[in-house]
Design a protein around this motif. Sequence first.
Motif, PDB file in Angstrom:
ATOM      1  N   ASP A   1      37.233  29.942   6.083  1.00  0.00           N
ATOM      2  CA  ASP A   1      37.545  29.444   7.422  1.00  0.00           C
ATOM      3  C   ASP A   1      37.252  30.481   8.507  1.00  0.00           C
ATOM      4  O   ASP A   1      37.821  30.434   9.585  1.00  0.00           O
ATOM      5  CB  ASP A   1      38.987  28.909   7.508  1.00  0.00           C
ATOM      6  N   CYS A   2      36.305  31.373   8.235  1.00  0.00           N
ATOM      7  CA  CYS A   2      35.889  32.333   9.259  1.00  0.00           C
ATOM      8  C   CYS A   2      35.346  31.578  10.474  1.00  0.00           C
ATOM      9  O   CYS A   2      34.438  30.767  10.334  1.00  0.00           O
ATOM     10  CB  CYS A   2      34.796  33.250   8.700  1.00  0.00           C
ATOM     11  N   PRO A   3      35.909  31.839  11.674  1.00  0.00           N
ATOM     12  CA  PRO A   3      35.454  31.086  12.840  1.00  0.00           C
ATOM     13  C   PRO A   3      34.036  31.462  13.279  1.00  0.00           C
ATOM     14  O   PRO A   3      33.411  30.729  14.047  1.00  0.00           O
ATOM     15  CB  PRO A   3      36.482  31.438  13.919  1.00  0.00           C
ATOM     16  N   ALA A   4      33.505  32.583  12.796  1.00  0.00           N
ATOM     17  CA  ALA A   4      32.143  32.968  13.182  1.00  0.00           C
ATOM     18  C   ALA A   4      31.092  32.356  12.265  1.00  0.00           C
ATOM     19  O   ALA A   4      30.008  31.994  12.705  1.00  0.00           O
ATOM     20  CB  ALA A   4      32.011  34.496  13.192  1.00  0.00           C
ATOM     21  N   CYS A   5      31.381  32.257  10.959  1.00  0.00           N
ATOM     22  CA  CYS A   5      30.330  31.814  10.024  1.00  0.00           C
ATOM     23  C   CYS A   5      30.787  30.721   9.069  1.00  0.00           C
ATOM     24  O   CYS A   5      29.981  30.237   8.280  1.00  0.00           O
ATOM     25  CB  CYS A   5      29.803  33.011   9.237  1.00  0.00           C
ATOM     26  N   GLN A   6      32.044  30.340   9.089  1.00  0.00           N
ATOM     27  CA  GLN A   6      32.583  29.316   8.174  1.00  0.00           C
ATOM     28  C   GLN A   6      32.281  29.664   6.714  1.00  0.00           C
ATOM     29  O   GLN A   6      32.004  28.789   5.889  1.00  0.00           O
ATOM     30  CB  GLN A   6      32.026  27.918   8.519  1.00  0.00           C
TER      31      GLN A   6
ATOM     32  N   GLU B   1      24.128  37.264  10.588  1.00  0.00           N
ATOM     33  CA  GLU B   1      24.870  38.007   9.567  1.00  0.00           C
ATOM     34  C   GLU B   1      26.253  38.250  10.130  1.00  0.00           C
ATOM     35  O   GLU B   1      26.402  38.912  11.158  1.00  0.00           O
ATOM     36  CB  GLU B   1      24.195  39.356   9.293  1.00  0.00           C
ATOM     37  N   CYS B   2      27.252  37.696   9.482  1.00  0.00           N
ATOM     38  CA  CYS B   2      28.622  37.817   9.991  1.00  0.00           C
ATOM     39  C   CYS B   2      29.179  39.179   9.590  1.00  0.00           C
ATOM     40  O   CYS B   2      29.510  39.410   8.424  1.00  0.00           O
ATOM     41  CB  CYS B   2      29.485  36.696   9.435  1.00  0.00           C
ATOM     42  N   PHE B   3      29.234  40.085  10.552  1.00  0.00           N
ATOM     43  CA  PHE B   3      29.691  41.449  10.257  1.00  0.00           C
ATOM     44  C   PHE B   3      31.133  41.456   9.733  1.00  0.00           C
ATOM     45  O   PHE B   3      31.490  42.304   8.913  1.00  0.00           O
ATOM     46  CB  PHE B   3      29.587  42.323  11.510  1.00  0.00           C
ATOM     47  N   SER B   4      31.953  40.517  10.214  1.00  0.00           N
ATOM     48  CA  SER B   4      33.351  40.503   9.754  1.00  0.00           C
ATOM     49  C   SER B   4      33.427  40.194   8.268  1.00  0.00           C
ATOM     50  O   SER B   4      34.137  40.860   7.516  1.00  0.00           O
ATOM     51  CB  SER B   4      34.157  39.474  10.551  1.00  0.00           C
ATOM     52  N   CYS B   5      32.675  39.166   7.846  1.00  0.00           N
ATOM     53  CA  CYS B   5      32.711  38.786   6.425  1.00  0.00           C
ATOM     54  C   CYS B   5      31.962  39.792   5.554  1.00  0.00           C
ATOM     55  O   CYS B   5      32.322  39.999   4.397  1.00  0.00           O
ATOM     56  CB  CYS B   5      32.136  37.389   6.243  1.00  0.00           C
ATOM     57  N   MET B   6      30.922  40.433   6.112  1.00  0.00           N
ATOM     58  CA  MET B   6      30.204  41.438   5.334  1.00  0.00           C
ATOM     59  C   MET B   6      31.084  42.653   5.062  1.00  0.00           C
ATOM     60  O   MET B   6      31.019  43.263   4.002  1.00  0.00           O
ATOM     61  CB  MET B   6      28.934  41.879   6.070  1.00  0.00           C
TER      62      MET B   6
END
Length: 175
Positions: A65-70, A53-58
Amino acid sequence: MSAGRPRTFFHCHPAEGDPGVLLDPDQQVTEPWGEPEHGPCDKCEGAGTAVYECFSCMEAGSEPDCPACQGRVRFEQTCPTCQGSGEIHRTRRRGIAVFPKREGLYRYLAWKSDADVEGKVVVELTGELSDDCDLDADHGALLIFPRELVSVEPLDAGSVRSITDRTGEEEEAGE
Ligand SMILES: [Zn+2]
Ligand SMILES: [Zn+2]
């Protein structure tokens, strides 16, 4: 990649420490907080895969283009802690643990039950992504080799507490 300003990443650092050490290649390694634990993997319980679960995108909204979860935000992938083997052998990882969004770092600190958020600063950095993975990559943590300090600001402990109130924190591991 967007043109112009290079992508930056966010790292939590002790306020009394010199964030300049983050630029020292000899110190660009990450180890778990507390005792390093080796043995059966408590994250995936031996399954070898974990739900990411990508906390940044959540927290900040998903970004293709999120480098953690694309942009995937939630997905299943090889467990970052045991790297798929079901057993933890290696807890020292190459790079400094960061989040691609400030909001992701705050959410992580809110979730991490043993995080001490008093007397900390948030350091914004540029750098190269490590090919190693953070033990908490399943929460959108990345490892980078920092190149440049962009900013240092006090960590707002009150914001972390209000996220904990909203989302809760991790279950205590073990029995
Ligand atoms: Zn993401
Ligand atoms: Zn595992």
